[in-house]
Design an enzyme around this catalytic site. Structure first.
Site, short mmCIF file in Angstrom:
data_model
loop_
_atom_site.label_atom_id
_atom_site.label_comp_id
_atom_site.label_asym_id
_atom_site.label_seq_id
_atom_site.Cartn_x
_atom_site.Cartn_y
_atom_site.Cartn_z
N HIS A 98 0.88 -1.18 0.00
CA HIS A 98 0.00 0.00 0.00
C HIS A 98 0.91 1.22 0.00
CE1 HIS A 98 -2.31 -2.96 2.43
NE2 HIS A 98 -3.41 -2.40 1.96
N ASP A 101 2.44 1.99 3.36
CA ASP A 101 3.41 1.03 3.92
C ASP A 101 4.83 1.47 3.63
OD1 ASP A 101 1.15 -0.55 4.28
OD2 ASP A 101 1.54 -1.75 2.49
N GLU A 229 -10.96 -6.76 -4.09
CA GLU A 229 -10.77 -7.79 -3.07
C GLU A 229 -11.98 -7.83 -2.13
OE1 GLU A 229 -6.89 -7.78 -1.20
OE2 GLU A 229 -7.72 -8.65 0.63
N GLU A 265 -9.05 -13.61 -0.92
CA GLU A 265 -8.26 -13.92 0.28
C GLU A 265 -8.96 -15.00 1.11
OE1 GLU A 265 -6.53 -10.63 2.44
OE2 GLU A 265 -7.05 -11.60 4.34
N ASP A 293 -4.86 -13.74 -2.22
CA ASP A 293 -4.17 -13.40 -0.99
C ASP A 293 -4.12 -14.66 -0.14
OD1 ASP A 293 -3.51 -10.85 -1.62
OD2 ASP A 293 -4.82 -9.87 -0.16
N ASP A 304 -10.27 -11.06 11.19
CA ASP A 304 -9.31 -11.38 10.13
C ASP A 304 -7.93 -11.57 10.76
OD1 ASP A 304 -8.61 -11.69 7.47
OD2 ASP A 304 -8.41 -9.55 7.08
N ASP A 306 -5.39 -13.27 9.54
CA ASP A 306 -4.32 -13.24 8.52
C ASP A 306 -3.12 -14.11 8.89
OD1 ASP A 306 -5.77 -11.49 6.96
OD2 ASP A 306 -4.68 -9.70 7.58
N ASP A 336 -0.64 -12.41 2.21
CA ASP A 336 -1.27 -11.36 3.03
C ASP A 336 -1.42 -11.98 4.42
OD1 ASP A 336 -2.62 -9.29 4.11
OD2 ASP A 336 -4.15 -9.14 2.55
C1 XLS Z 1 -7.39 -6.43 4.59
C2 XLS Z 1 -6.99 -6.72 3.23
C3 XLS Z 1 -5.86 -5.86 2.72
C4 XLS Z 1 -5.78 -5.94 1.23
C5 XLS Z 1 -5.03 -4.83 0.62
O1 XLS Z 1 -8.09 -7.21 5.24
O2 XLS Z 1 -6.70 -8.06 3.10
O3 XLS Z 1 -4.66 -6.23 3.32
O4 XLS Z 1 -5.26 -7.16 0.80
O5 XLS Z 1 -5.55 -3.60 0.95
NI NI Z 2 -5.83 -9.04 1.44
NI NI Z 3 -7.33 -9.82 5.27
#
Ligand code: XLS
Ligand code: NI
Ligand code: NI
Length: 437
Positions: A98, A101, A229, A265, A293, A304, A306, A336
């Site tokens: 992003h 980032d 996404e 994702e 993702d 989430d 991740d 991700d």
């Molecule tokens: C957040 C999203 C983010 C996207 C990119 O939950 O997964 O990380 O992949 O903005």
């Molecule tokens: Ni994502």
């Molecule tokens: Ni996510």
């Protein structure tokens, strides 16, 4: 190497006990017509790996990073150098980021863009010398307080304009760095309560925003894919891009379906109450699967998380959908994923990626075997057999009518269904997974 003392991770095979080695990932190994590297197109996510400090709603940052002593633009430069070291050590060909980032926001939009450009300039140098590529970049339109009520679906036109400026700048960068894709994750595109929300206007505005972005990408000759996404629930109660079905129907309603594909994702799928493979399947059969993702959620908690993907069963079924899609094409497998708060050593960044890469490499081998052995194809053929002859064939060809089916049904005796046999199919899939190990 300035930040990581580690040499490039090598392949040691399934018997290895070394967390700093691959058991399955052999970039050059051919699976079907392509190498593992070509199939998997791994990517590292800047925000989780370089920027994330470990903070959660209950505690402040705790990650130990060898670049922590820097601040401001120097910190941004240190992270950039560390990013390319990690890509090298892990043998990961792509990365994603992003805008916020990679560079500090400063005190105005103009300063922010200037800072981003400074880093992008250096990034280009690193890319040229290393051969690493940009899978996608995106604009963060959810962290800054101005986006409190959304970006493209805000109630404030000046916020909408600022978001548009960020996306224009992001697309310029995508073009400059030869990005293979550009992503839109809707961040705060949704609402908390209907009491203060004009849903119709917000959806129309979102569509206008996406058309403007696609027009601009076309105008500057950006040939990467534009990706949306889907994600439900977070951060707003109702997210406009909740899942594949909702997002595709939105895209169709606003004639955007030929301009966008989807970035799917795993954790967003499970938050939406679907399996990862369900979301991949729905996108695949509609020609909308763009990129992935790669992570996993914790189904025992409702947010989430991740996590790095280590669930071989789910990853095998995901790779199955990807292979059936004819591969990821311009897309890739972007981690991700973030290390847990308890995994705060810099070294954990390496072992976590190794675990995720190996799981996908193993899943690729298993999915390929499932296809070669026609395990699921033959199940479907048999199960839907009645649609290949007689009345079933007429239904599929669109030749049947309610009247013709009425007359036909009256001639039938007792109908004999077949077992779905899902338990034995699950056992068979496990057999295949362990047979390719
Ligand atoms: C957040 C999203 C983010 C996207 C990119 O939950 O997964 O990380 O992949 O903005
Ligand atoms: Ni994502
Ligand atoms: Ni996510």
């Amino acid at each position: 190497m300035a930040y990581f003392k580690h040499a490039k991770i090598g392949y040691e095979g399934p018997g290895s006990n070394n967390p700093m080695a691959f058991r399955h990932y052999q970039p050059e190994q051919k699976i079907g017509h392509q190498t593992m590297e070509e199939h998997l197109r791994f990517s590292m996510a800047y925000w989780h790996t370089l920027t994330f400090d470990g903070s959660d709603p209950f505690g402040r940052g705790n990650m130990l990073r060898p670049w922590d002593h820097f601040t401001g633009i120097d910190l941004a430069k240190a992270r950039l150098e560390a990013a390319f070291e990690l890509l090298e050590i892990l043998n990961i060909p792509f990365f994603c980021f992003h805008d916020i980032d990679i560079a500090p926001e400063g005190d105005s939009l103009a300063t922010f863009f200037k800072n981003v450009d400074t880093i992008v300039d250096e990034m280009k140098g690193y890319m040229n010398s290393s051969g690493k590529k940009l899978l996608w970049n995106t604009a963060n339109m959810f962290t800054n307080p101005r986006y409190v009520h959304g970006a493209a679906t805000t109630n404030h036109a000046d916020v909408f304009a600022t978001a548009a400026a960020q996306v224009k700048h992001g697309l310029d960068i995508a073009k400059e760095l030869n990005g293979e894709n550009y992503v839109f994750w809707g961040g705060r595109e949704g609402y908390e309560t209907l009491l203060n929300t004009d849903v119709a206007l917000e959806l129309d505005n979102l569509a206008k925003f996406l058309h403007m972005a696609a027009d601009y990408a076309e105008k500057i000759g950006f040939t990467g894919q534009l990706l949306i996404e889907p994600k439900p629930k977070e951060p707003t109660t109702h997210q406009y891009d909740t899942d594949v079905a909702t997002t595709v129907s939105f895209l169709r309603q606003y004639h955007l379906q030929d301009r966008f594909r989807l970035n799917l994702e795993a954790n967003h799928a499970t938050l939406a109450g679907h399996t990862f493979e369900h979301e991949l399947r729905l996108a695949r059969i509609q020609g909308m699967l763009g990129s992935v993702d790669a992570n996993q959620g914790d189904t025992l908690v409702g947010w989430d998380t991740d996590e790095f993907p280590t669930d071989i069963y789910s990853v095998t079924l995901a790779m199955y959908e990807i292979l059936k899609n004819g591969g990821l094409k311009q897309g890739g497998l972007n981690f991700d994923a973030k290390v847990r708060r308890g995994s705060y050593h810099a070294e954990d960044l390496i072992t976590a990626h190794v675990a995720g890469m190996d799981t996908f490499a193993w899943g690729l081998k298993a999915a390929n075997a499932l296809i070669e052995q026609r395990v699921l194809d033959s199940v479907l053929e048999e199960r839907y057999e009645t649609f290949s002859t007689g009345v079933g064939k007429d239904i599929v060809a669109g030749k049947a009518t309610l009247e013709s089916l009425h007359d036909y049904a009256l001639t039938l005796g007792e109908i004999e269904n077949q077992s779905g046999r899902q338990e034995s199919l699950k056992a068979k899939i496990q057999d295949v997974i362990y047979s390719v190990r």
